[in-house]
Design an enzyme around this catalytic site. Structure first.
Site, short mmCIF file in Angstrom:
data_model
loop_
_atom_site.label_atom_id
_atom_site.label_comp_id
_atom_site.label_asym_id
_atom_site.label_seq_id
_atom_site.Cartn_x
_atom_site.Cartn_y
_atom_site.Cartn_z
N CYS B 45 -11.92 -4.73 42.90
CA CYS B 45 -12.21 -6.13 42.57
C CYS B 45 -12.76 -6.96 43.73
O CYS B 45 -13.56 -7.88 43.53
CB CYS B 45 -10.94 -6.83 42.06
SG CYS B 45 -9.90 -5.79 41.00
N CYS B 48 -16.55 -8.08 44.46
CA CYS B 48 -17.18 -9.21 43.75
C CYS B 48 -16.37 -10.50 43.83
O CYS B 48 -16.94 -11.59 43.89
CB CYS B 48 -17.39 -8.85 42.27
SG CYS B 48 -18.69 -7.63 42.03
N HIS B 49 -15.03 -10.39 43.79
CA HIS B 49 -14.22 -11.62 43.73
C HIS B 49 -13.75 -12.07 45.11
O HIS B 49 -13.24 -13.19 45.23
CB HIS B 49 -13.01 -11.40 42.81
CG HIS B 49 -13.39 -11.08 41.39
ND1 HIS B 49 -13.80 -12.04 40.50
CD2 HIS B 49 -13.45 -9.90 40.72
CE1 HIS B 49 -14.08 -11.47 39.32
NE2 HIS B 49 -13.89 -10.16 39.44
N MET B 86 -18.71 -8.03 34.48
CA MET B 86 -17.38 -7.49 34.79
C MET B 86 -17.23 -6.12 34.12
O MET B 86 -17.43 -5.99 32.91
CB MET B 86 -16.33 -8.47 34.26
CG MET B 86 -14.91 -7.94 34.25
SD MET B 86 -14.10 -8.03 35.87
CE MET B 86 -12.60 -7.09 35.49
N HIS B 329 -27.84 -11.57 50.64
CA HIS B 329 -27.39 -10.21 50.41
C HIS B 329 -28.21 -9.24 51.27
O HIS B 329 -28.09 -9.25 52.47
CB HIS B 329 -27.44 -9.91 48.91
CG HIS B 329 -26.66 -8.70 48.54
ND1 HIS B 329 -25.29 -8.67 48.58
CD2 HIS B 329 -27.05 -7.47 48.15
CE1 HIS B 329 -24.86 -7.47 48.22
NE2 HIS B 329 -25.92 -6.72 47.96
N HIS B 371 -32.68 -7.75 44.44
CA HIS B 371 -31.95 -6.75 45.24
C HIS B 371 -32.99 -5.86 45.90
O HIS B 371 -33.32 -4.79 45.40
CB HIS B 371 -31.00 -5.92 44.36
CG HIS B 371 -30.04 -5.10 45.17
ND1 HIS B 371 -30.40 -3.93 45.79
CD2 HIS B 371 -28.73 -5.29 45.48
CE1 HIS B 371 -29.35 -3.43 46.44
NE2 HIS B 371 -28.32 -4.24 46.26
#
Lengths: 549, 549
Positions: B45, B48-49, B86, B329, B371
């Site tokens: 997790c 991303c979080h 998700m 990124h 990306h």
């Protein structure tokens, strides 16, 4: 994989342990009590122990330590103090028995994370009383404003502006809470103050009655402010920008120099320069403005780094992070304004930074807890240009050679170690002026009440104390029987003829500002009035603008 | 005074409220359960979080939010995923029902503060297997090491070195956990890898059998590594230094390039460039090494700043903090290696930084979640030098003009928007080579299993997709019936004649590396073997060293 598991497990176990210990032993506090205790802690304790209680000048007070000590122990220390420098808050009557009990309980809890502040939150505090376009284009009075003195009236939340020529009160400005220092804008027209509560005030000395024209609050705990003083090929930055150095949140903040509008927050949390350990509460101590380059020199206390911050473009901040020494505190320029000398107070050292080549130059042991303020510069016949500092922990004024070109033999060496009379340290400020043959030294933080009231005059040639003045006794001789307090912050007028000092007494009783004739070292004038309450720092416009000290 | 009371009161009240809410509703967890849940959260997790759950690519999961949602809701989302991206951890069978229940409970607790790491702790992980003086002074083999391919074998904790000329396996190196990328040292002699667990490995390609000669762990979560590539008037820094960019602790770390000894930790916690809000978990995304100056260009994701880090003197780090855009990124150089183009992925933009003048240049909207990897550079007859990126969220390859001198009309503008067949995005990497007429594009993160297996070849002149290759189908035609997986990371050999891709399958089953002839776009060779498990990134020594892409 294994590595992360180990690392994380340690973190989780700590959490688990603290929850368990907390449930069993930690006295409960209501949200109201937490709030009250947090405020007392901020007012009285955070300056030395840190908002996160990880320790700084004072020891760490994290729950792993405080829970071992226990309530009784904590209450005793808060009441009676320690010989190491912890004040006796109970015995002095500053904290009540109930407040001490509450504080001891609070110390057994995890420190609440103090609030942060975003640019939007700062702007809620931001007020422009007189916009730049409504301000005069030349002084609206005929006073010699370059010789104005800014006086901090610490515990009444105000500052006074006094005319250095006539010694008359010009204005009282409501700044709120304990102002820590004054600084001048590049032209000298504006005085800027910073309060311990993070509130900055811009005072226009050209108004008919000098007053604040803008204010803003950019943090919850601050100590330093400065302005952009560069004018040259790279631009005219006079009066354009300001910077506030914060203790909490750990940061410095760039402001518009005309309006105090906050522009940019820079985080100062960092790793210690030597062991590379993370310090969340990395506090900004002294800041000076370069006259050579569009830059500020910023001391980051706990990490022990000196930051050179180029302010030409706040959207593209250029910074040098120079490894220096831990516990950086106050400092100032050498006479050439090329070298920045800053105390690493808990390391008993002064660090030298070259602001032109932007690098570390040297470190010198000077005594116990050097506290230079900005220091005192003069040219000695033998040693050439020197810079001196007093000490909180030892009774000496130490002078360092600062000319690596013509006096390389003495450069960055201790060339004089001048002993003050009596035991211990306690000096906060020393000051001189190029026109004066003297250095003046105070001692308000001595443990001896007598020494707190003394000033020392050092002769620049012989490098000896040539006179000790008990200011309170001298005032008595002049008929000022009821004035008492610590004597603090000698400051020269713009001409180098007079030395002003504050008598720092109790809030409920006016004291005095005392003006000495520098040559005779006798009292020349005593400034009194109901407004003279808890005066501390005194700042002359001309010398502050031009960094003459 | 009032101001601080207000600020602090808000902080304390939050604390009070969370304690009260916590006591009533939050399911209890034992320290063992906390530990297990923390590990699952980190593995699945945190990417991303965020470790502190303040949100990044995924939404925030702080207790104020999760407690409102409730256990049932959280379990449902973790099990079934969302259309927003998700994953369906439960339906995929990656997390068990019990693990999902545990994770949902964990999310209702305050996130445990993840562990920090000091220089001394890093040094405990530091190992030099072959000291520099014991390493060969010329290659101990006759292989063409500049055409070696480094292959990440992601889920088996290893990397492979394959000879690009002979397609033979040269060596397998045990790097541990999921390696994220390879980079080459300035001379190309060393391969450096960084794992998601913060472990860096130095591989000497001159050893008879290339192997790791040093390793160190400098954080708990990392994504980037690079090396010092400057050689010129300011010194020869080839193979001298390395840098690791960390997700947690938020930092980058300077290392000795010969031994990986950690030298300096730099905190990257910062304020967002636009609203100036504090971000503790400010993660280092891409890093590139300048060939013009002794500098690295470092993307600080959440604050949205690009840092130019001069590495000439680690005790006096010079840095530029350039305001760019949030959620930086991956990125790479333009063809001239003067401009750094970096995706601000949640802003659908590419930001351009000038590494010579060290400033922000432009921003360009390119599509949904660009990306680029490092992007793809080529010279187009009309637009001149261009740089292209694929997208995670839209089915286009966008190309930007990069020559402000000779093609100023097209500079920093979208000059081509090349549509890929089929719906959605899913592209991770695009790649080209100056000797090739083509750009190769993958699509492993498409929601469509068929598209995950496709490669697209774009013609540099017509700026159109001229061929779609379903790699798995092509393999079947060649008799490789059992090889399946997503097709990822096209990489050219040093000559620009071949394109290699990985078939990213399950850990328990070998797959293949597929080598295409760039001109015919046909399979030229299929590399198989029991060691070919979960291959992902492929990195050619020559092109990685020289930043040719």
């Amino acid at each position: 994989m294994k590595s992360f598991k180990l690392g994380l497990a340690a973190g989780v176990l700590t959490l688990g342990a603290s929850l368990v210990a907390g449930a069993a032993e930690v006295p409960k506090l209501t949200p109201e009590e937490m709030k009250k205790a947090s405020q007392i802690f901020f007012d009285r304790c955070a300056g030395c122990h840190g908002m996160l209680r990880k320790g700084a000048t004072g020891p760490a007070l994290t729950p792993d330590i405080t829970r071992q000590r226990g309530l009784q122990y904590l209450e005793t220390i808060i009441t009676n103090g320690t010989p190491g420098g912890m004040p006796d808050w109970g015995r002095q009557g500053i904290l009540t028995k109930d407040e001490i009990k509450l504080l001891a309980k609070f110390l057994m809890h995890e420190p609440p994370e103090p609030p942060l502040m975003s640019l939007a939150e700062m702007k809620k505090w931001w007020k422009v009383y007189v916009p730049p376009e409504a301000r005069p284009t030349k002084p609206e009075h005929n006073l010699n404003w370059k010789n104005f003195m800014g006086i901090i009236l610490r515990d009444v939340g105000k500052v006074a502006i006094v005319d250095g020529d006539t010694k008359k009160l010009v204005s009282i400005v409501d700044t709120g809470f304990a102002v820590h220092i004054f600084r001048s804008s590049g032209t000298g027209r504006y005085f800027l103050t910073i309060g311990r509560d993070g509130k900055a005030t811009l005072i226009d000395l050209w108004l008919k009655k000098p007053d604040k024209v803008a204010e803003v609050k950019v943090c919850y705990d601050a100590r330093s402010i400065d302005t952009s003083k560069y004018k040259g090929p790279r631009g005219d930055f006079m009066d354009k920008l300001a910077i506030v150095g914060c203790y909490w949140p750990p940061s410095f903040v760039l402001l518009d120099g005309q309006t105090l509008e906050p522009i940019k927050i820079v985080d100062t949390s960092d790793y210690t320069w030597d062991t590379n350990e993370y310090v969340r509460e990395a506090r900004v101590a002294s800041i000076v403005a370069s006259h050579h380059d569009p830059e500020w020199i910023v001391s980051n206390k706990e990490p022990g780094k000196v930051l050179i911050v180029n302010y030409e473009d706040p959207t593209n901040l250029k910074m040098h992070y120079i490894d220096a020494e831990r516990f950086l505190h106050d400092g100032g320029w050498d006479m050439s304004k090329r070298y920045f000398l800053v105390a690493a107070n808990m390391r008993n050292k002064v660090i030298v930074i070259d602001s032109v080549e932007k690098k570390y130059v040297a470190e010198i042991e000077t005594g116990v807890k050097p506290h230079p303020g900005r220091g005192a510069n003069f040219v000695h016949a033998r040693y050439g240009p020197v810079w001196c500092t007093g000490h909180l922990g030892s009774n000496n004024v130490a002078c360092i050679g600062t000319d690596p070109i013509n006096r390389s033999r003495y450069a960055w060496k201790l060339v004089a170690n001048i002993e003050l009379p009596g035991p211990g340290g306690g000096t906060l400020f020393i000051k001189t002026h190029p026109e004066s043959p003297h250095i003046w030294v105070d001692r308000p933080l001595s443990a001896e009440p007598k020494l707190q009231r003394e000033l020392y005059v050092i002769d620049k040639d012989s490098l000896k104390v040539i006179k000790t003045i008990n200011v309170i006794e001298e005032l008595k001789k002049k008929g000022y029987k009821n004035i008492d307090g610590r004597v603090v912050h000698p400051e020269f007028d713009m001409y180098g003829k007079e030395v002003w000092v504050s008598v720092w007494g109790r809030k409920d009783k006016p004291t005095a500002l005392v003006v000495f004739d520098d040559r005779t070292m006798e009292i020349k004038e005593v400034i009194t009035g109901d407004w003279v309450r808890t005066p501390t720092g005194i700042f002359n416009v001309y010398t502050t603008t031009n960094d003459i000290y």
